[in-house]
Motif scaffolding. Structure first.
Motif, PDB file in Angstrom:
ATOM      1  N   ARG A  47       1.699  -7.409 -10.122  1.00 15.69           N
ATOM      2  CA  ARG A  47       2.561  -6.443 -11.118  1.00 15.69           C
ATOM      3  C   ARG A  47       3.420  -5.628 -10.858  1.00 15.69           C
ATOM      4  N   GLU A  48       4.184  -5.381 -11.794  1.00 17.44           N
ATOM      5  CA  GLU A  48       5.926  -4.659 -11.294  1.00 17.44           C
ATOM      6  C   GLU A  48       5.693  -3.360 -10.877  1.00 17.44           C
ATOM      7  N   ILE A  91       4.463  -8.186   3.439  1.00 23.30           N
ATOM      8  CA  ILE A  91       5.173  -6.996   3.375  1.00 23.30           C
ATOM      9  C   ILE A  91       5.057  -7.118   1.510  1.00 23.30           C
ATOM     10  N   GLN A  92       5.299  -7.462   0.651  1.00 21.09           N
ATOM     11  CA  GLN A  92       4.603  -7.721  -0.373  1.00 21.09           C
ATOM     12  C   GLN A  92       3.744  -8.104  -1.211  1.00 21.09           C
ATOM     13  N   ARG A  93       3.188  -8.789  -0.473  1.00 18.27           N
ATOM     14  CA  ARG A  93       1.784  -8.519  -0.851  1.00 18.27           C
ATOM     15  C   ARG A  93       1.306  -7.016  -0.804  1.00 18.27           C
ATOM     16  N   GLN A  94       1.022  -6.758   0.735  1.00 14.84           N
ATOM     17  CA  GLN A  94       0.610  -5.368   1.467  1.00 14.84           C
ATOM     18  C   GLN A  94       1.108  -4.630  -0.096  1.00 14.84           C
ATOM     19  N   MET A  98      -1.098  -2.340  -3.882  1.00 19.76           N
ATOM     20  CA  MET A  98      -2.014  -0.737  -2.913  1.00 19.76           C
ATOM     21  C   MET A  98      -2.118   0.071  -4.201  1.00 19.76           C
ATOM     22  N   GLY A  99      -1.407  -0.799  -5.846  1.00 18.10           N
ATOM     23  CA  GLY A  99      -2.285  -0.152  -6.583  1.00 18.10           C
ATOM     24  C   GLY A  99      -1.800   0.853  -7.744  1.00 18.10           C
ATOM     25  N   GLU A 100      -0.683   1.283  -7.023  1.00 19.45           N
ATOM     26  CA  GLU A 100       0.711   2.167  -7.343  1.00 19.45           C
ATOM     27  C   GLU A 100       2.040   1.228  -8.046  1.00 19.45           C
ATOM     28  N   GLY A 101       1.908   2.017  -9.064  1.00 12.48           N
ATOM     29  CA  GLY A 101       2.808   1.493  -9.914  1.00 12.48           C
ATOM     30  C   GLY A 101       4.646   1.490  -9.826  1.00 12.48           C
ATOM     31  N   GLU A 102       4.326   2.960  -8.841  1.00  8.97           N
ATOM     32  CA  GLU A 102       5.777   2.408  -7.943  1.00  8.97           C
ATOM     33  C   GLU A 102       5.545   3.367  -6.384  1.00  8.97           C
TER      34      GLU A 102
END
Length: 153
Positions: A47-48, A91-94, A98-102
């Motif tokens: 996701r972005e 870190i990128q996968r984490q 996270m399920g957050e857009g920000e």
């Protein structure tokens, strides 16, 4: 894929293989116009994610910023590039899962600090000195003594 040498629009894939950490596909390409060869990496983007910086400024997540910081902190430490790639990909996968857009820039910094703490104590201190804005030698002394207490190498 645009050629980085002549900006021609088309290139031919000569070789594809998974990267060392299996988080990307490494492709060797050759420009159809100038014949130059170059490498590209294809990664999954779930996701972005926008990074919320101090002052409420937002910018798109940029893996290269983490790569640059980690590489600089680990410079001349003899750490295999594969281990650095694994840390950065983790870190990128984490962040992406996270399920957050920000995500706050501070949270990313803490993830990098934790990863470096487990990887190499000197790299951890180097990163922390910039991230936490050490201004005096005493800041280094206090932080280094806390690293020894944690059991860093």
């Amino acid at each position: 894929m645009r050629c980085p040498f002549c900006a021609h629009e088309n290139s031919q894939v000569k070789d594809s293989r998974p990267s060392e950490d299996n988080a990307a596909i490494r492709r060797r390409r050759q420009c159809e116009s100038c014949g130059a060869r170059f490498t590209t990496f294809e990664r999954v983007q779930l996701r972005e994610v926008m990074v919320l910086k101090s002052g409420e400024k937002r910018e798109p997540f940029n893996r290269a910023k983490i790569e640059n910081s980690v590489t600089l902190a680990c410079r001349k430490r003899g750490i295999a590039q594969e281990r650095l790639d694994q840390l950065i990909s983790g870190i990128q996968r984490q962040i992406e899962t996270m399920g957050e857009g920000e995500v706050r820039a501070q949270a990313i910094g803490e993830m990098v600090m934790e990863g470096l703490r487990q990887l190499d104590s000197v790299a951890y201190i180097r990163f922390a000195s910039v991230y936490r804005d050490f201004t005096e030698a005493r800041d280094f002394e206090e932080f280094a003594s806390s690293v020894r207490e944690v059991g860093g190498s």
